[in-house]
Design a protein around this motif. Structure first.
Motif, short mmCIF file in Angstrom:
data_model
loop_
_atom_site.label_atom_id
_atom_site.label_comp_id
_atom_site.label_asym_id
_atom_site.label_seq_id
_atom_site.Cartn_x
_atom_site.Cartn_y
_atom_site.Cartn_z
N GLY A 98 36.22 45.31 -7.61
CA GLY A 98 35.22 44.89 -7.59
C GLY A 98 34.43 45.73 -6.60
N ALA A 99 32.62 45.24 -7.61
CA ALA A 99 31.71 45.83 -6.77
C ALA A 99 30.49 44.84 -5.74
CB ALA A 99 31.27 46.96 -7.19
N THR A 100 30.94 44.18 -4.84
CA THR A 100 29.83 43.16 -4.12
C THR A 100 29.36 43.81 -4.09
OG1 THR A 100 32.45 41.97 -3.64
CG2 THR A 100 30.14 41.10 -3.01
N LEU A 101 27.48 44.26 -4.94
CA LEU A 101 26.51 44.68 -4.33
C LEU A 101 25.32 43.72 -2.96
CD1 LEU A 101 25.69 44.78 -7.93
CD2 LEU A 101 26.80 46.37 -7.12
N LEU A 102 26.04 42.99 -2.69
CA LEU A 102 25.65 42.07 -1.70
C LEU A 102 25.24 42.98 -0.84
CD1 LEU A 102 22.62 40.79 -1.54
CD2 LEU A 102 24.26 38.55 -0.09
#
Ligand SMILES: Cc1cc2nc3c(=O)[nH]c(=O)nc-3n(C[C@H](O)[C@H](O)[C@H](O)COP(=O)(O)O)c2cc1C
Length: 345
Positions: A69-73
């Motif tokens: 995952g890349a939780t961009l926030l």
């Protein structure tokens, strides 16, 4: 069995372990991949070095496809995404932000991108950005589900887009899987269910709270981490939501936030004066982060900690291994769909 998701990712069963901070670890991801599903490593709490080590660890535990995952926030997410791209992770799940050039760069090495969305508008914009699939997260979900439950959200998005869909939020049984496929999804993500397994690193005390929860034992509020978020109902969760976050509280926790995010205290305090809204958001997320960690790692979901949990906790009554639960769900789904087909004759 075949769905557009099993074909896209090259997996046996349409079951996904979504990214869950401190839970979707290399061990749990590999257990799900080895059992025929696919898992996303949670990189939110990891530094770039830890992300690199975690990817290597997954590769040592399974030769099956996996994702991250890349939780961009979140602070550090963009740097972690660079590591995932450099290491050619087969699937990247982007959430809470626009993937921008991530899609092009992942496609360049033959990888796939799945974007988490919570509304029709959000889904259309993700498809326009070129993603391969959507993880549609409904109201029932643990953490950041949308305002519409999956019974309406999945068919609404299915009508508008043609990419494969992973339905996320509310799925813990084979009946749920069969229903999701009937609504137009191609797989389900199961967060709360797979967090309640023998291999899950969730603290035993918190796992027992999962088992005790009914479908009504959650709270949905935007006063926990600043976004609409579902958590387990407990005295500490109620207190966190009552307190919320304001500039005064943000100023008190500012130095601690700076430390936990590896930022300079002076920079954070100056940032607070220049952009108070942004700092309130950061303070909200950082304090929530501490509380989630306490529930997951220390078993404190009721005194200071807060556990993220989905409404489907009320459907979970056992603590099997990952392999056992996946086999059981597949069997149950087959039975549920033949029963429905029989009734529809
Ligand atoms: C304990 C826990 C931690 C989570 N952490 C994250 C996270 O760090 N980032 C994220 O995008 N989603 C996170 N989620 C949400 C899951 O990715 C997923 O959307 C959700 O679990 C689906 O709902 P379900 O629990 O009903 O299956 C978390 C969920 C749980 C239960």
């Amino acid at each position: 069995m075949k769905t557009r998701i099993t074909e896209l990712f090259g997996i046996k069963y349409p079951i996904v372990l979504p990214g869950m901070s401190w839970i979707s670890t290399p061990e749990l991801v590999a257990a799900v991949c080895n059992a025929g599903g696919i898992g996303w490593l949670a990189t939110g709490p990891l530094s770039t070095k830890e992300t690199e080590a975690a990817i290597k660890k997954i590769r040592s535990l399974t030769d099956k496809p996996f994702g991250a995952g890349a939780t961009l926030l979140m602070p550090g997410a963009k740097e972690n995404a660079e590591v995932l791209i450099d290491m050619q992770v087969p699937v990247i799940n982007v959430s809470l932000g626009k993937p921008d050039d991530i899609v092009k760069r992942v496609h360049a090495y033959g990888g796939k991108v799945i974007q988490t969305v919570v509304s029709e508008k959000h889904a259309l914009s993700a498809v326009k950005g070129g993603v391969d699939a959507l993880q549609v997260t409904g109201y029932e979900a643990a953490a950041h589900g949308g305002k519409v439950a999956n019974l309406c959200l999945i068919p609404a998005i299915r009508e508008k887009v043609d990419v494969p869909i992973v339905a996320s939020g509310g799925f813990a049984t084979g009946h749920g899987l069969a229903a999701a496929l009937a609504l137009g999804a191609d797989a389900v993500a199961m967060g709360t269910r797979l967090a309640t397994t023998k291999e899950s690193p969730v603290h035993e005390r918190t796992k027992q709270a999962h088992l005790a929860a009914t479908v009504e034992d959650t709270l949905y509020s935007n006063r926990f981490d600043g976004l609409w978020c579902r958590v387990l109902k407990s005295p500490s969760a109620e207190k966190s939501i009552r307190q919320g976050m304001n500039l005064f509280r943000a100023a008190i926790v500012g130095p601690r936030i700076a430390k936990s995010l590896n930022l300079s205290v002076v920079k954070v305090m100056l940032g607070m004066l220049a952009q108070p809204d942004k700092m309130i958001t950061l303070a909200h997320m950082a304090t929530a982060f501490d509380k989630i960690k306490a529930a997951t790692e220390d078993g404190d979901y009721d005194k200071k900690g807060v556990q993220l949990i989905g409404q489907c906790a009320g459907l979970i009554h056992d603590m099997p291994t990952v392999q056992e639960v996946i086999e059981k769900i597949m069997q149950e789904a087959r039975e549920a769909s033949s029963k429905a087909a029989e009734m529809l004759k």
